[in-house]
Scaffold this motif. Structure first.
Motif, PDB file in Angstrom:
ATOM      1  N   ASP A 135       0.818  -1.223   0.000  1.00  0.00           N
ATOM      2  CA  ASP A 135       0.000   0.000   0.000  1.00  0.00           C
ATOM      3  C   ASP A 135       0.850   1.271   0.000  1.00  0.00           C
ATOM      4  N   ALA A 136       2.123   1.130  -0.330  1.00  0.00           N
ATOM      5  CA  ALA A 136       3.019   2.289  -0.252  1.00  0.00           C
ATOM      6  C   ALA A 136       2.861   3.220  -1.448  1.00  0.00           C
ATOM      7  N   ASP A 137       3.135   4.523  -1.206  1.00  0.00           N
ATOM      8  CA  ASP A 137       3.248   5.498  -2.286  1.00  0.00           C
ATOM      9  C   ASP A 137       4.711   5.704  -2.637  1.00  0.00           C
ATOM     10  N   MET A 138       5.559   5.399  -1.671  1.00  0.00           N
ATOM     11  CA  MET A 138       6.994   5.413  -1.952  1.00  0.00           C
ATOM     12  C   MET A 138       7.661   4.222  -1.272  1.00  0.00           C
ATOM     13  N   ILE A 139       8.510   3.540  -2.049  1.00  0.00           N
ATOM     14  CA  ILE A 139       9.301   2.435  -1.492  1.00  0.00           C
ATOM     15  C   ILE A 139      10.756   2.889  -1.506  1.00  0.00           C
ATOM     16  N   LEU A 140      11.400   2.750  -0.364  1.00  0.00           N
ATOM     17  CA  LEU A 140      12.799   3.144  -0.277  1.00  0.00           C
ATOM     18  C   LEU A 140      13.601   1.942   0.219  1.00  0.00           C
ATOM     19  N   LEU A 141      14.576   1.505  -0.577  1.00  0.00           N
ATOM     20  CA  LEU A 141      15.457   0.427  -0.131  1.00  0.00           C
ATOM     21  C   LEU A 141      16.749   1.073   0.364  1.00  0.00           C
ATOM     22  N   ASN A 142      17.058   0.861   1.635  1.00  0.00           N
ATOM     23  CA  ASN A 142      18.310   1.397   2.188  1.00  0.00           C
ATOM     24  C   ASN A 142      19.325   0.261   2.186  1.00  0.00           C
ATOM     25  N   THR A 143      20.269   0.337   1.263  1.00  0.00           N
ATOM     26  CA  THR A 143      21.020  -0.838   0.824  1.00  0.00           C
ATOM     27  C   THR A 143      22.430  -0.965   1.394  1.00  0.00           C
ATOM     28  N   CYS A 144      22.982  -2.171   1.241  1.00  0.00           N
ATOM     29  CA  CYS A 144      24.324  -2.497   1.708  1.00  0.00           C
ATOM     30  C   CYS A 144      25.134  -3.087   0.556  1.00  0.00           C
ATOM     31  N   HIS A 145      26.396  -2.695   0.459  1.00  0.00           N
ATOM     32  CA  HIS A 145      27.248  -3.110  -0.657  1.00  0.00           C
ATOM     33  C   HIS A 145      28.428  -3.953  -0.181  1.00  0.00           C
ATOM     34  N   ILE A 146      28.416  -4.370   1.075  1.00  0.00           N
ATOM     35  CA  ILE A 146      29.612  -4.936   1.693  1.00  0.00           C
ATOM     36  C   ILE A 146      30.065  -6.246   1.038  1.00  0.00           C
ATOM     37  N   ARG A 147      29.097  -7.104   0.674  1.00  0.00           N
ATOM     38  CA  ARG A 147      29.437  -8.348  -0.013  1.00  0.00           C
ATOM     39  C   ARG A 147      28.600  -8.454  -1.279  1.00  0.00           C
ATOM     40  N   GLU A 148      29.081  -9.252  -2.222  1.00  0.00           N
ATOM     41  CA  GLU A 148      28.414  -9.322  -3.519  1.00  0.00           C
ATOM     42  C   GLU A 148      26.943  -9.710  -3.381  1.00  0.00           C
ATOM     43  N   LYS A 149      26.682 -10.699  -2.538  1.00  0.00           N
ATOM     44  CA  LYS A 149      25.300 -11.184  -2.375  1.00  0.00           C
ATOM     45  C   LYS A 149      24.376 -10.074  -1.917  1.00  0.00           C
ATOM     46  N   ALA A 150      24.889  -9.242  -0.992  1.00  0.00           N
ATOM     47  CA  ALA A 150      24.071  -8.158  -0.450  1.00  0.00           C
ATOM     48  C   ALA A 150      23.653  -7.208  -1.572  1.00  0.00           C
ATOM     49  N   ALA A 151      24.591  -6.906  -2.469  1.00  0.00           N
ATOM     50  CA  ALA A 151      24.311  -5.958  -3.538  1.00  0.00           C
ATOM     51  C   ALA A 151      23.363  -6.553  -4.582  1.00  0.00           C
ATOM     52  N   GLU A 152      23.602  -7.823  -4.940  1.00  0.00           N
ATOM     53  CA  GLU A 152      22.748  -8.463  -5.954  1.00  0.00           C
ATOM     54  C   GLU A 152      21.309  -8.607  -5.477  1.00  0.00           C
ATOM     55  N   LYS A 153      21.158  -8.800  -4.168  1.00  0.00           N
ATOM     56  CA  LYS A 153      19.831  -8.934  -3.579  1.00  0.00           C
ATOM     57  C   LYS A 153      18.954  -7.713  -3.899  1.00  0.00           C
ATOM     58  N   ILE A 154      19.583  -6.556  -3.984  1.00  0.00           N
ATOM     59  CA  ILE A 154      18.832  -5.323  -4.234  1.00  0.00           C
ATOM     60  C   ILE A 154      18.171  -5.378  -5.612  1.00  0.00           C
ATOM     61  N   TYR A 155      18.931  -5.846  -6.612  1.00  0.00           N
ATOM     62  CA  TYR A 155      18.346  -5.912  -7.952  1.00  0.00           C
ATOM     63  C   TYR A 155      17.191  -6.911  -8.007  1.00  0.00           C
ATOM     64  N   SER A 156      17.332  -8.027  -7.305  1.00  0.00           N
ATOM     65  CA  SER A 156      16.223  -8.980  -7.352  1.00  0.00           C
ATOM     66  C   SER A 156      15.036  -8.438  -6.561  1.00  0.00           C
ATOM     67  N   GLU A 157      15.310  -7.713  -5.482  1.00  0.00           N
ATOM     68  CA  GLU A 157      14.226  -7.097  -4.708  1.00  0.00           C
ATOM     69  C   GLU A 157      13.483  -6.058  -5.562  1.00  0.00           C
ATOM     70  N   LEU A 158      14.241  -5.257  -6.303  1.00  0.00           N
ATOM     71  CA  LEU A 158      13.620  -4.235  -7.152  1.00  0.00           C
ATOM     72  C   LEU A 158      12.721  -4.886  -8.198  1.00  0.00           C
ATOM     73  N   GLY A 159      13.195  -5.998  -8.758  1.00  0.00           N
ATOM     74  CA  GLY A 159      12.414  -6.712  -9.759  1.00  0.00           C
ATOM     75  C   GLY A 159      11.030  -7.083  -9.243  1.00  0.00           C
ATOM     76  N   LYS A 160      10.964  -7.405  -7.951  1.00  0.00           N
ATOM     77  CA  LYS A 160       9.687  -7.825  -7.347  1.00  0.00           C
ATOM     78  C   LYS A 160       8.661  -6.702  -7.298  1.00  0.00           C
ATOM     79  N   PHE A 161       9.111  -5.460  -7.398  1.00  0.00           N
ATOM     80  CA  PHE A 161       8.171  -4.338  -7.305  1.00  0.00           C
ATOM     81  C   PHE A 161       7.544  -3.980  -8.647  1.00  0.00           C
ATOM     82  N   ARG A 162       7.948  -4.681  -9.712  1.00  0.00           N
ATOM     83  CA  ARG A 162       7.475  -4.326 -11.046  1.00  0.00           C
ATOM     84  C   ARG A 162       5.944  -4.359 -11.119  1.00  0.00           C
TER      85      ARG A 162
END
Ligand code: SAH
Ligand code: SF4
Ligand code: F3S
Length: 443
Positions: free
Chosen positions: A41-68
């Motif tokens: 029910d959001a009007d704005m989605i904000l992902l506050n992300t972490c880049h420390i390890r590769e998995k953490a960063a890749e997770k963001i792209y897959s998470e974004l895909g889910k909002f399509r």
């Protein structure tokens, strides 16, 4: 209110991101946003992300895909990426995921109001600058609402250490300390809102120089706030543990006997290759000094296995260090090559070797962690109750050693430090029995 908009923030990574998310929610709150705990029910989605390890960063792209799907159903929905992936990837995020409206780096959160307005007018907004000013001074002032008994307070950001594996110096920028007066004002405000324990945060919190007496000076000044009962800090670098801070562990009653002191490896060869600028012997000597100041202190650490060039002997040195030091809590990771860091250029340890080492190290650390917790049974500890437990009539809180403790206790003990006898080790928490009456009347 007709124009109330809903904000969904999802936070990844370290406690500094937890703190930043809270401040971003407050800033956008002043723009008419209220927080929601679901993306639907959001009007704005904000992902506050972490880049420390590769998995953490890749997770963001897959998470974004889910909002399509959500974005298609609700074209007015705005999607933003904040945090360290935003800083590291910048415009690349919008290229890979064109439905992203806003990209904001960790040092630009005070720009959110203007960026939000820009996004509302149908444009995109991107800011990954490292401005001179303190972002926190330009964020909306904190609301006065009551809040829970524990809080994070960021006092230092960024890192100048450049460990060969780490992205933080690139994503958070150079070391900056917030002036002590501002920290004191924010702490007083948190305490007025019901906070009794403050954890001071920084990527290298003990390099803090916003007070003439360094971090120890700040801690002593904070300890004068009457209703502030407990002070903690994280994360510390071994090379910045100065005498005053070690001494404070022995003499400042409000400073809790728990210290997160990452060492990363027990091999001098690897420590050198990591650019850690300390040796295993200097770490042992430091731990000895800290423990003579505060013998019951519970030590926590971070470890990386499979760093480029790590031999079996190097790994044995790490196991040996862990056995000699003894950790009450620890985090261990398989090395992950991060683009732009010096170590990313070096030949990697085979993944199956790294995995096997991680398993072995984690088994040892878990064993130590379990033993430290089991050792609490029968002891009296001081618990700051934070909230109701899962069972009726039960409260849950943390001991001075950061163990989760639950006990039957009246609701008005929330926010108070109570003496509790530990009865049983329940693996994920300790079960205790309240011994003392409240230490002080409730404010
Ligand atoms: N500033 C803190 C830690 C920041 S990152 C410090 O210096 O201790 C938290 C932990 O993530 C680090 O302590 C390290 O153990 C781990 N880490 C950082 N970069 C990593 C990488 N490239 N691969 C695997 N683990 C990493
Ligand atoms: Fe990263 Fe090292 Fe700085 Fe910690 S001290 S944030 S591990 S570069
Ligand atoms: Fe991750 Fe950035 Fe924190 S990379 S660990 S969110 S400083």
């Amino acid at each position: 209110m007709a124009d109330t908009k809903k904000l969904f923030i999802k936070t990844y990574g370290c406690q500094m991101n937890v703190y930043d998310s809270e401040r971003m929610a407050e800033t956008l709150g002043a723009q008419g946003y209220v927080q929601t705990d679901t993306a639907d029910d959001a009007d704005m989605i904000l992902l506050n992300t972490c880049h420390i390890r590769e998995k953490a960063a890749e997770k963001i792209y897959s998470e974004l895909g889910k909002f399509r799907g959500l974005k298609t159903a609700k074209p007015g929905l705005k999607i933003g990426v904040a945090g360290c992936v935003a800083q590291a990837e910048g415009a690349e995020i919008i290229r890979r995921q064109p439905m992203v409206d806003l990209v904001v780096g960790p040092q630009s959160y005070h720009k959110l109001p203007q960026m939000e307005a820009r996004v509302q007018s149908g444009k995109r907004a991107l800011d990954t600058e490292f401005p001179e000013e303190d972002k926190f001074d330009h964020l909306a002032s904190r609301p006065k609402a009551k809040r829970g008994p524990t809080a994070f307070l960021t006092v230092q950001e960024g890192c100048d250490k450049f460990c060969a594996f780490c992205v933080v110096p690139y994503t958070r920028g150079a070391e900056v300390s917030r002036p002590a007066e501002r920290v004191m004002a924010e702490a007083a405000d948190l305490v007025a809102r019901g906070v009794r324990e403050i954890t001071l945060l920084g990527q290298n919190v003990n390099a803090y120089h916003g007070h003439a007496g360094g971090l120890a000076g700040l801690i002593w000044q904070l300890s004068e706030i009457d209703q502030l009962e407990r002070i903690r800090f994280t994360t510390s670098h071994p090379n910045d543990m100065d005498d005053a801070l070690i001494e404070a562990h022995g003499t400042c009653d409000k400073l809790m006997p728990y210290l997160h002191l990452p060492v990363q490896s027990g091999s001098d060869r690897i420590l050198k290759a990591m650019n850690r600028k300390h040796t295993r012997e200097s770490y042992f000597a430091l731990v000895d000094r800290i423990r003579s100041a505060r013998p019951d202190l519970l030590l926590s650490g971070d470890f990386i296995v499979g760093f480029p060039g790590e031999t079996d002997q190097d790994f044995q040195d790490t196991l040996d260090l862990v056995r000699r030091v003894g950790y009450g809590q620890a985090y261990s990771f398989k090395y992950s090559a991060r683009p732009g860091t010096p170590a990313a250029e070096r030949a990697e340890v085979p993944p199956e070797v790294a995995s096997a080492r991680l398993q072995e190290l984690q088994a040892l650390l878990t064993e130590q962690q379990r033993a430290a917790q089991a050792d609490m049974v029968g002891r009296e500890v001081k618990v700051l109750f934070e909230k109701k437990g899962r069972r009726e009539g039960q409260l849950i809180g943390k001991s001075e050693y950061l163990h989760a403790v639950h006990a039957v206790a009246p609701d008005d003990m929330i926010g108070q430090v109570i003496t509790v006898q530990i009865l049983k080790d329940m693996t994920n928490s300790l079960k205790g029995q309240v011994l003392s009456a409240p230490a002080r009347p409730r404010a």
